[in-house]
Design a protein around this motif. Structure first.
Motif, PDB file in Angstrom:
ATOM      1  N   VAL A   1       0.824  -0.757   0.125  1.00  0.00           N
ATOM      2  CA  VAL A   1       0.011  -0.130  -0.337  1.00  0.00           C
ATOM      3  C   VAL A   1       1.058   1.301   0.009  1.00  0.00           C
ATOM      4  CG1 VAL A   1      -1.473   1.222   0.968  1.00  0.00           C
ATOM      5  CG2 VAL A   1      -1.874  -1.117   1.459  1.00  0.00           C
ATOM      6  N   GLY A   2       0.793   1.730  -1.041  1.00  0.00           N
ATOM      7  CA  GLY A   2       1.808   3.199  -1.156  1.00  0.00           C
ATOM      8  C   GLY A   2       0.997   4.355  -0.553  1.00  0.00           C
ATOM      9  N   THR A   3       1.603   5.344  -0.738  1.00  0.00           N
ATOM     10  CA  THR A   3       1.055   6.653  -0.702  1.00  0.00           C
ATOM     11  C   THR A   3       0.894   7.739  -1.669  1.00  0.00           C
ATOM     12  OG1 THR A   3       2.494   7.373   1.078  1.00  0.00           O
ATOM     13  CG2 THR A   3       1.213   6.666   2.193  1.00  0.00           C
ATOM     14  N   ARG A   4       0.188   8.385  -1.833  1.00  0.00           N
ATOM     15  CA  ARG A   4       0.930  10.288  -2.796  1.00  0.00           C
ATOM     16  C   ARG A   4       0.460  10.806  -2.390  1.00  0.00           C
ATOM     17  NH1 ARG A   4      -2.272   7.129  -7.659  1.00  0.00           N
ATOM     18  NH2 ARG A   4      -4.373   7.489  -7.503  1.00  0.00           N
ATOM     19  N   ARG A   5       0.421  11.935  -2.127  1.00  0.00           N
ATOM     20  CA  ARG A   5       0.239  13.304  -2.228  1.00  0.00           C
ATOM     21  C   ARG A   5      -0.694  14.131  -3.484  1.00  0.00           C
ATOM     22  NH1 ARG A   5       5.577  16.862  -1.030  1.00  0.00           N
ATOM     23  NH2 ARG A   5       6.081  15.786  -2.908  1.00  0.00           N
ATOM     24  N   SER A   6      -2.116  14.905  -2.385  1.00  0.00           N
ATOM     25  CA  SER A   6      -2.912  14.703  -3.927  1.00  0.00           C
ATOM     26  C   SER A   6      -2.594  16.366  -4.275  1.00  0.00           C
ATOM     27  CB  SER A   6      -4.356  15.197  -2.837  1.00  0.00           C
ATOM     28  OG  SER A   6      -4.147  15.433  -1.732  1.00  0.00           O
ATOM     29  N   SER A   7      -1.621  16.508  -3.988  1.00  0.00           N
ATOM     30  CA  SER A   7      -1.425  18.106  -4.037  1.00  0.00           C
ATOM     31  C   SER A   7       0.897  18.648  -3.811  1.00  0.00           C
ATOM     32  CB  SER A   7      -2.058  19.232  -3.445  1.00  0.00           C
ATOM     33  OG  SER A   7      -1.794  19.546  -2.892  1.00  0.00           O
ATOM     34  N   ARG A   8       0.639  18.755  -4.091  1.00  0.00           N
ATOM     35  CA  ARG A   8       2.717  19.910  -2.906  1.00  0.00           C
ATOM     36  C   ARG A   8       2.575  21.330  -2.850  1.00  0.00           C
ATOM     37  NH1 ARG A   8       7.248  17.385  -5.765  1.00  0.00           N
ATOM     38  NH2 ARG A   8       6.250  16.078  -6.398  1.00  0.00           N
ATOM     39  N   LYS A   9       0.646  21.730  -3.126  1.00  0.00           N
ATOM     40  CA  LYS A   9       0.725  22.489  -1.666  1.00  0.00           C
ATOM     41  C   LYS A   9       1.792  23.299  -0.600  1.00  0.00           C
ATOM     42  CE  LYS A   9      -2.460  23.095   0.668  1.00  0.00           C
ATOM     43  NZ  LYS A   9      -4.194  22.814   1.405  1.00  0.00           N
ATOM     44  N   GLY A  10       2.274  24.159  -0.627  1.00  0.00           N
ATOM     45  CA  GLY A  10       3.288  24.138   0.228  1.00  0.00           C
ATOM     46  C   GLY A  10       4.663  24.036   0.101  1.00  0.00           C
ATOM     47  N   GLU A  11       5.057  23.275  -1.199  1.00  0.00           N
ATOM     48  CA  GLU A  11       6.603  22.900  -1.253  1.00  0.00           C
ATOM     49  C   GLU A  11       6.460  24.211  -2.675  1.00  0.00           C
ATOM     50  OE1 GLU A  11       7.701  19.004  -3.295  1.00  0.00           O
ATOM     51  OE2 GLU A  11       7.241  19.703  -4.522  1.00  0.00           O
ATOM     52  N   PRO A  12       7.497  24.033  -2.979  1.00  0.00           N
ATOM     53  CA  PRO A  12       8.197  25.538  -3.615  1.00  0.00           C
ATOM     54  C   PRO A  12       7.815  25.490  -5.394  1.00  0.00           C
ATOM     55  CG  PRO A  12      10.065  25.344  -2.332  1.00  0.00           C
ATOM     56  CD  PRO A  12       8.697  24.476  -2.034  1.00  0.00           C
ATOM     57  N   PRO A  13       7.311  26.586  -5.329  1.00  0.00           N
ATOM     58  CA  PRO A  13       6.740  26.440  -7.227  1.00  0.00           C
ATOM     59  C   PRO A  13       8.114  25.538  -7.926  1.00  0.00           C
ATOM     60  CG  PRO A  13       6.354  28.367  -6.491  1.00  0.00           C
ATOM     61  CD  PRO A  13       7.298  27.635  -5.471  1.00  0.00           C
ATOM     62  N   ILE A  14       8.908  25.983  -8.147  1.00  0.00           N
ATOM     63  CA  ILE A  14       9.938  25.694  -8.926  1.00  0.00           C
ATOM     64  C   ILE A  14      10.509  24.293  -8.642  1.00  0.00           C
ATOM     65  CG2 ILE A  14      12.013  26.345  -7.481  1.00  0.00           C
ATOM     66  CD1 ILE A  14      12.468  27.120 -10.615  1.00  0.00           C
ATOM     67  N   ARG A  15       9.774  23.567  -7.904  1.00  0.00           N
ATOM     68  CA  ARG A  15      10.751  22.521  -7.224  1.00  0.00           C
ATOM     69  C   ARG A  15       9.393  21.871  -7.973  1.00  0.00           C
ATOM     70  NH1 ARG A  15      12.471  19.801  -1.579  1.00  0.00           N
ATOM     71  NH2 ARG A  15      11.700  17.486  -1.646  1.00  0.00           N
TER      72      ARG A  15
ATOM     73  N   PHE B   1      10.269  21.661 -11.477  1.00  0.00           N
ATOM     74  CA  PHE B   1      11.255  20.739 -12.245  1.00  0.00           C
ATOM     75  C   PHE B   1      10.572  18.735 -12.020  1.00  0.00           C
ATOM     76  CE2 PHE B   1      13.623  24.642 -11.965  1.00  0.00           C
ATOM     77  CZ  PHE B   1      14.125  24.266 -13.887  1.00  0.00           C
ATOM     78  N   ALA B   2       9.780  18.546 -10.729  1.00  0.00           N
ATOM     79  CA  ALA B   2       9.380  17.008 -10.796  1.00  0.00           C
ATOM     80  C   ALA B   2       7.960  16.890 -11.398  1.00  0.00           C
ATOM     81  CB  ALA B   2       8.840  16.893  -8.498  1.00  0.00           C
ATOM     82  N   ASN B   3       7.807  17.141 -11.708  1.00  0.00           N
ATOM     83  CA  ASN B   3       6.386  17.251 -13.040  1.00  0.00           C
ATOM     84  C   ASN B   3       7.597  16.817 -13.985  1.00  0.00           C
ATOM     85  OD1 ASN B   3       4.214  17.208 -11.160  1.00  0.00           O
ATOM     86  ND2 ASN B   3       4.022  19.433 -11.343  1.00  0.00           N
ATOM     87  N   LEU B   4       8.283  17.847 -14.083  1.00  0.00           N
ATOM     88  CA  LEU B   4       9.310  17.340 -15.488  1.00  0.00           C
ATOM     89  C   LEU B   4       9.731  16.260 -15.755  1.00  0.00           C
ATOM     90  CD1 LEU B   4       9.162  19.591 -18.177  1.00  0.00           C
ATOM     91  CD2 LEU B   4      11.859  19.900 -16.902  1.00  0.00           C
ATOM     92  N   PHE B   5      10.316  15.822 -14.522  1.00  0.00           N
ATOM     93  CA  PHE B   5      11.283  14.593 -14.523  1.00  0.00           C
ATOM     94  C   PHE B   5      10.393  13.652 -14.426  1.00  0.00           C
ATOM     95  CE2 PHE B   5      11.539  11.479 -11.712  1.00  0.00           C
ATOM     96  CZ  PHE B   5      13.497  10.740 -12.157  1.00  0.00           C
ATOM     97  N   TYR B   6       9.085  13.323 -13.881  1.00  0.00           N
ATOM     98  CA  TYR B   6       8.525  12.108 -14.524  1.00  0.00           C
ATOM     99  C   TYR B   6       7.494  12.166 -15.410  1.00  0.00           C
ATOM    100  CZ  TYR B   6       8.506  11.384  -9.619  1.00  0.00           C
ATOM    101  OH  TYR B   6       8.941  11.273  -8.044  1.00  0.00           O
ATOM    102  N   ARG B   7       6.665  13.250 -16.287  1.00  0.00           N
ATOM    103  CA  ARG B   7       7.069  12.507 -17.595  1.00  0.00           C
ATOM    104  C   ARG B   7       7.591  12.586 -18.329  1.00  0.00           C
ATOM    105  NH1 ARG B   7       4.475  18.482 -19.465  1.00  0.00           N
ATOM    106  NH2 ARG B   7       4.850  18.623 -16.984  1.00  0.00           N
ATOM    107  N   MET B   8       9.100  12.884 -17.739  1.00  0.00           N
ATOM    108  CA  MET B   8      10.106  12.418 -19.185  1.00  0.00           C
ATOM    109  C   MET B   8      10.831  10.959 -18.841  1.00  0.00           C
ATOM    110  SD  MET B   8      13.660  13.695 -19.346  1.00  0.00           S
ATOM    111  CE  MET B   8      14.252  13.505 -18.144  1.00  0.00           C
TER     112      MET B   8
END
Ligand code: UDP
Ligand code: MG
Length: 328
Positions: A127-141, A144-151
Motif C-alpha cells: 500500500v503506497g501513499t501519494r500526495r493529492s497536491s504539492r501545496k506548500g512546496e516551492p513552485p520551482i521544485r 522540475f519534479a513534474n517535468l522529471f516524472y513526465r520524461m
C-alpha cells in the motif's frame, strides 16, 4: 522468532534520519501513539542514522534503551537516504515493513488505514501513499519534479507515480524482492515498481515538515533524478545513434546538392560562418553523446566495484551488549 510464529504479526517501521534531532522526539511520540492504536500487531521501529552530525544518534540510543521496540543502525558517514532505506530493510524482521520519513511528512496516523487495506485484500502486497497536491512546496521544485516524472515515464519501462512518496507498506514477500536488488546506485521508487506486485494507493494532503529543514537541496535532487534515468532507462544511449543517422542523412543531401550545383555549373563555395556553425553543432552533439555514454559507464564502473551500499558503526545490539557488560 517462536514468539512471532505463534503471536501477533510484526510490523517493522523503518525511518531514515539525517540530522533530525528536532523532529525525532516528535516522531517518537507520534509513532508510539499510533502503535498503541494497533494492539493486534507487534512492532519494531528501526531508526537509521545516516551519518548525522547533531544529536540524532544520542536520541536513538536513548529511545533504544528506554523502549524495547526501538532499534537503530548508525552509519560511519552520510551515505544518502537510499542507503539508509536499504540498511533498514536489511535488518528488519517484520512480517510487514513500512518506510516513513522522520519529519512527520509521512503521517504515522495513516498506518492503521494502510494496514487494513493490505489485510483486506489477499492479492495485494503493498500500500503506497501519494500526495493529492504539492501545496506548500516551492513552485520551482514542483515544476522540475513534474517535468522529471513526465520524461522518465516516457523513456522508461517502469511507471512512476508522480506524487508517490516513499511512505509505503509492504509484505515480507515484496520486501525480500526489493532486497534482492542489491544495486549500488539505488532509486527506490523505481525499484518498487520494477519488482511488480499489486499496490493500492492512498492519497493525502501535503504536510509541511514538523521541524528542522529539508535535507535535499536542488542540486542533490537533480543528481538523484539523473540516477533514476540511468538506472531505469537506456533511451539516452540511443540519442547518439539517432543523431548519427540524422547527420549522415543531412550530409548525404548536402553532397547531392553540391554535385547537382557542380553539374549546373554553379560555384559551391559557401561562406565560412555557415561551415563553422555546422562544425560546432556536430562537435557539440558528439561531446553530448560521449557525455551520456560516460554517465552510463561511470555507473557501471561503480557497480562492478561491488562496494557495500553502507557501513554501520553501531547498532542497538552494540548498545545492549555494552549495557550488559556494565551491569556485570
Ligand atoms: N534523509 C537521509 N539521508 C539524507 C537525506 C535525507 O536519511 O542524506 C532522510 C531525512 O532525515 C528524512 C527523509 O530522508 O527522514 C526525507 O528527507 P527530507 O524530509 O529532508 O526531504 P523532503 O521531504 O524535503 O523531500
Ligand atoms: Mg520531508
Amino acid at each position: 522468532m517462536a514468539e512471532q510464529k505463534q503471536g501477533k504479526p510484526r510490523i517493522s517501521v523503518m525511518v531514515p534520519c539525517y540530522n533530525e534531532e528536532e523532529s525525532l522526539p516528535l516522531f517518537r511520540a507520534e509513532i508510539c501513539r499510533v502503535m498503541e492504536l494497533m494492539p493486534q500487531y507487534a512492532f519494531e521501529v528501526i531508526l537509521v542514522d545516516d551519518g548525522s552530525r547533531d544529536g540524532t544518534l544520542g536520541l536513538m540510543r536513548q529511545a533504544a534503551s528506554e523502549d524495547e521496540r526501538f532499534r537503530y543502525v548508525s552509519f560511519t558517514r552520510n551515505f544518502g537516504k537510499e542507503a539508509a532505506m536499504y540498511a533498514a530493510l536489511q535488518v528488519s524482521r517484520g512480517d510487514y515493513v513500512v518506510y516513513m520519513d522522520a519529519d512527520l511528512q509521512d503521517p504515522p496516523a495513516l498506518l492503521p488505514q494502510m494496514m487494513e487495506k493490505l489485510e483486506q485484500d489477499e492479492t495485494l502486497d503493498s500500500v503506497g501513499t501519494r500526495r493529492s497536491s504539492r501545496k506548500g512546496e516551492p513552485p520551482i521544485r514542483s515544476f522540475f519534479a513534474n517535468l522529471f516524472y513526465r520524461m522518465i515515464n516516457r523513456i522508461s519501462d517502469v511507471r512512476l507515480i508522480p506524487a508517490a512518496r516513499d511512505y509505503r507498506l509492504m509484505t515480507r514477500r515484496m520486501a525480500d524482492s526489493v532486497l534482492s536488488l542489491c544495486e549500488y546506485n539505488r532509486f527506490s521508487k523505481g525499484i518498487f515498481e520494477w519488482v511488480g506486485y499489486r499496490t493500492e494507493w492512498i492519497s493525502y494532503e501535503n504536510i509541511e515538515r514538523s521541524a528542522g529543514k529539508t535535507k535535499f537541496s536542488f542540486w542533490k535532487l537533480f543528481k538523484y533524478s539523473l540516477e533514476c534515468i540511468v538506472a531505469f532507462s537506456t533511451a539516452p544511449l540511443a540519442i547518439a545513434s539517432v543523431m548519427g543517422v540524422l547527420f549522415c542523412f543531412a550530409s548525404f543531401v548536402g553532397i547531392l546538392v553540391i554535385i547537382i550545383r557542380a553539374l549546373l555549373g554553379v560555384s559551391s563555395a559557401f561562406g565560412w560562418p555557415s561551415m563553422m556553425c555546422v562544425i560546432l553543432f556536430v562537435g557539440g552533439m558528439l561531446e553530448l553523446s560521449i557525455g551520456i555514454l560516460g554517465e552510463y559507464l561511470s555507473k557501471a564502473y561503480l557497480e562492478t566495484k561491488r562496494r557495500p551500499i553502507y557501513l554501520a558503526r553501531e547498532t542497538e545490539e552494540d548498545l545492549r551488549k555494552k549495557r550488559e557488560k556494565e551491569g556485570d
